[in-house]
Design a protein around this motif. Structure first.
Motif, mmCIF file in Angstrom:
data_model
loop_
_atom_site.group_PDB
_atom_site.id
_atom_site.type_symbol
_atom_site.label_atom_id
_atom_site.label_comp_id
_atom_site.label_asym_id
_atom_site.label_seq_id
_atom_site.Cartn_x
_atom_site.Cartn_y
_atom_site.Cartn_z
ATOM 1 N N THR A 15 12.934 16.536 -3.560
ATOM 2 C CA THR A 15 12.668 15.601 -2.478
ATOM 3 C C THR A 15 12.633 14.151 -2.946
ATOM 4 O OG1 THR A 15 10.291 15.957 -2.786
ATOM 5 C CG2 THR A 15 11.393 17.264 -1.094
ATOM 6 N N LEU A 16 12.949 13.285 -2.020
ATOM 7 C CA LEU A 16 12.778 11.846 -2.206
ATOM 8 C C LEU A 16 11.363 11.480 -1.775
ATOM 9 C CD1 LEU A 16 16.143 11.236 -0.532
ATOM 10 C CD2 LEU A 16 15.653 10.055 -2.672
ATOM 11 N N ARG A 17 10.605 10.840 -2.644
ATOM 12 C CA ARG A 17 9.312 10.264 -2.242
ATOM 13 C C ARG A 17 9.590 8.788 -1.936
ATOM 14 N NH1 ARG A 17 3.608 10.621 -2.926
ATOM 15 N NH2 ARG A 17 3.934 12.813 -2.368
ATOM 16 N N VAL A 18 9.539 8.449 -0.666
ATOM 17 C CA VAL A 18 9.897 7.110 -0.207
ATOM 18 C C VAL A 18 8.632 6.387 0.254
ATOM 19 C CG1 VAL A 18 11.331 5.764 1.361
ATOM 20 C CG2 VAL A 18 12.147 7.992 0.539
ATOM 21 N N ALA A 19 8.319 5.269 -0.386
ATOM 22 C CA ALA A 19 7.142 4.484 -0.038
ATOM 23 C C ALA A 19 7.527 3.399 0.953
ATOM 24 C CB ALA A 19 6.534 3.858 -1.290
ATOM 25 N N VAL A 20 6.823 3.354 2.065
ATOM 26 C CA VAL A 20 7.077 2.360 3.105
ATOM 27 C C VAL A 20 5.806 1.561 3.354
ATOM 28 C CG1 VAL A 20 7.721 1.990 5.525
ATOM 29 C CG2 VAL A 20 8.817 3.815 4.211
ATOM 30 N N LYS A 27 6.754 -5.525 10.293
ATOM 31 C CA LYS A 27 8.001 -4.793 10.082
ATOM 32 C C LYS A 27 7.841 -3.851 8.882
ATOM 33 C CE LYS A 27 11.095 -8.332 11.968
ATOM 34 N NZ LYS A 27 11.394 -7.543 13.182
ATOM 35 N N SER A 28 8.440 -2.667 8.996
ATOM 36 C CA SER A 28 8.378 -1.679 7.924
ATOM 37 C C SER A 28 9.504 -1.910 6.930
ATOM 38 C CB SER A 28 8.472 -0.261 8.493
ATOM 39 O OG SER A 28 7.362 0.030 9.312
ATOM 40 N N ASP A 29 9.186 -1.674 5.657
ATOM 41 C CA ASP A 29 10.190 -1.872 4.606
ATOM 42 C C ASP A 29 9.955 -0.840 3.504
ATOM 43 O OD1 ASP A 29 12.291 -2.964 3.197
ATOM 44 O OD2 ASP A 29 11.134 -4.656 2.396
ATOM 45 N N LEU A 54 0.614 1.939 4.940
ATOM 46 C CA LEU A 54 1.087 2.336 3.616
ATOM 47 C C LEU A 54 1.335 3.837 3.637
ATOM 48 C CD1 LEU A 54 1.603 1.004 0.839
ATOM 49 C CD2 LEU A 54 -0.716 1.695 0.195
ATOM 50 N N ILE A 55 2.609 4.206 3.625
ATOM 51 C CA ILE A 55 2.983 5.603 3.858
ATOM 52 C C ILE A 55 3.953 6.055 2.777
ATOM 53 C CG2 ILE A 55 4.031 7.201 5.521
ATOM 54 C CD1 ILE A 55 3.351 5.043 7.676
ATOM 55 N N ALA A 56 3.697 7.248 2.253
ATOM 56 C CA ALA A 56 4.608 7.847 1.271
ATOM 57 C C ALA A 56 5.220 9.093 1.897
ATOM 58 C CB ALA A 56 3.856 8.191 -0.016
#
Length: 380
Positions: A222-227, A235-237, A319-321
């Motif tokens: 899986t990709l662990r993507v931090a936003v 705005k989310s990045d 803050l979401i992973a």
């Protein structure tokens, strides 16, 4: 009464923060230092301390450890401060329990996507009540809910399956019955209640893309993507990404089960080394030499767009992973998102500082909102 409860709350928070800073962080850093060492010649540590000190106390060894990987970057995030202060402010405790329930992911995200974004879910158990794929109450046996063309399933808790805990895999045997891959037990309502009691999902075990399968064929990698959703622009990045890879033969990809992880840059290119949970580097893993090859995540722009849309659907969290798989068509599929355990160490071992260009605005915001860093919520 309210003042008394708030006082108790602050004392409780300070006690927990002190315990994490002085005990847990010291213990976890001690293991890393024994196995991977630390930077004993830090030239910018005083500047780093000055930058983060307004937020409170923290363990200085975070800089000594992670500057070996990030370079002498004053934006290196002290993990104890993240746990004790930053996460509770950016992701308020009182909104977490419902938002992290995997049974509700598709319902919460439907408005943003107009479709289900997780693996097909045939049974959702919510507080002991059974619901089908479309959230309709049901009283059917689990085996009657599985399409005949589905041969592999995954069963996991809906409220806490972090680090792959309590996840079970089932495969349809020659008699057409779903059998636990590891124990040989047969899938049934009785087994589900005995093993999970309540709050779980039964999903299709998706086949991953050829690219991700190349990294480890036995686990879904899986990709662990931090936003981060900016406190200034809203705005989310995407601020960081890594790929978690299982060890050949393992069914799960997380580092605590022997897997490794590798950094992914903003263009989707993989780094030149992998790390384990202790920061020990490997350039070769599962027979792949990452140092002499250039790998690029397929459809990475769509992965980032997907991650930001999920984050935008969670207005109470900033803050979401996200854990995202790529299916056979390289389309992103949501496995889960994490809003209480950001695991910044994954990124600081492989990519760079946890928050990057957003570090200053996060620090400034958290200084202004320090009193909101609470772990319990009392409503009057």
């Amino acid at each position: 009464m309210k003042k008394i409860v708030n006082l108790i709350n602050r004392v409780y928070d300070k006690s927990i923060s002190f315990g994490y800073s002085m005990l847990l962080s010291k213990q976890e850093l001690g293991i890393i230092i024994r196995r991977s060492g630390k930077n004993k010649n830090c030239k910018k540590i005083d500047e780093w301390i000055k930058k983060w000190k307004p937020l409170g106390r923290f363990n200085k060894d975070y800089y000594r450890v992670f500057s070996q990987y990030c370079g002498e970057d004053v934006n290196i995030v002290p993990d104890d401060l993240l746990h004790n202060l930053i996460e509770p402010i950016l992701n308020p405790k009182r909104f977490i329990s419902t938002n992290e329930d995997k049974c509700l992911f598709d319902k919460m995200l439907w408005f943003s996507f107009g479709r289900f974004v997780t693996a097909p879910t045939y049974l959702r158990n919510i507080c002991g009540s059974k619901y089908d794929m479309d959230y309709q109450p049901i009283d059917k046996c689990v085996t009657d809910l599985i399409p005949t063309d589905v041969n592999s399933l995954i069963v996991k808790p809906s409220l806490d399956s972090s680090s792959g805990r309590s996840i079970s895999f089932f495969h349809r045997n020659l008699d057409g019955i779903f059998e636990n891959v590891e124990t040989g037990e047969l899938l049934s309502d009785t087994w589900l209640i005995r093993y999970f009691k309540n709050n779980f999902v039964v999903q299709k075990a998706m086949k991953q893309s050829a690219f991700m399968s190349r990294l480890c064929k036995t686990s879904v990698n899986t990709l662990r993507v931090a936003v981060y959703r900016s406190v200034i622009t809203n705005k989310s990045d995407v601020i960081n990404t890594i790929i978690r890879m299982g060890k050949d033969g393992s069914l799960v990809d997380n580092a605590h089960a022997g897997g490794l992880f590798i950094g992914v840059d903003s263009d989707g290119r993989l780094g030149k080394y992998c790390c384990n949970q202790y920061g020990e580097k490997e350039t070769v893993f599962n027979g792949i030499d990452f140092s002499n090859n250039e790998y690029v995540v397929p459809n990475y722009d769509k992965v980032k767009e997907f991650a930001c849309r999920v984050a935008d659907a969670l207005p109470h969290q900033r803050l979401i992973a996200l854990d995202i798989m790529l299916d056979e068509s390289n389309e992103p599929v949501l496995i889960e998102y994490n809003i209480r355990a950001f695991s910044v160490w994954l990124f600081q071992f492989t990519n760079g500082s946890g928050f990057g260009k957003y570090t200053d605005e996060i620090i400034e915001y958290c200084i202004e909102h320090k009193r909101e860093a609470t772990r319990i919520s009392v409503i009057f």
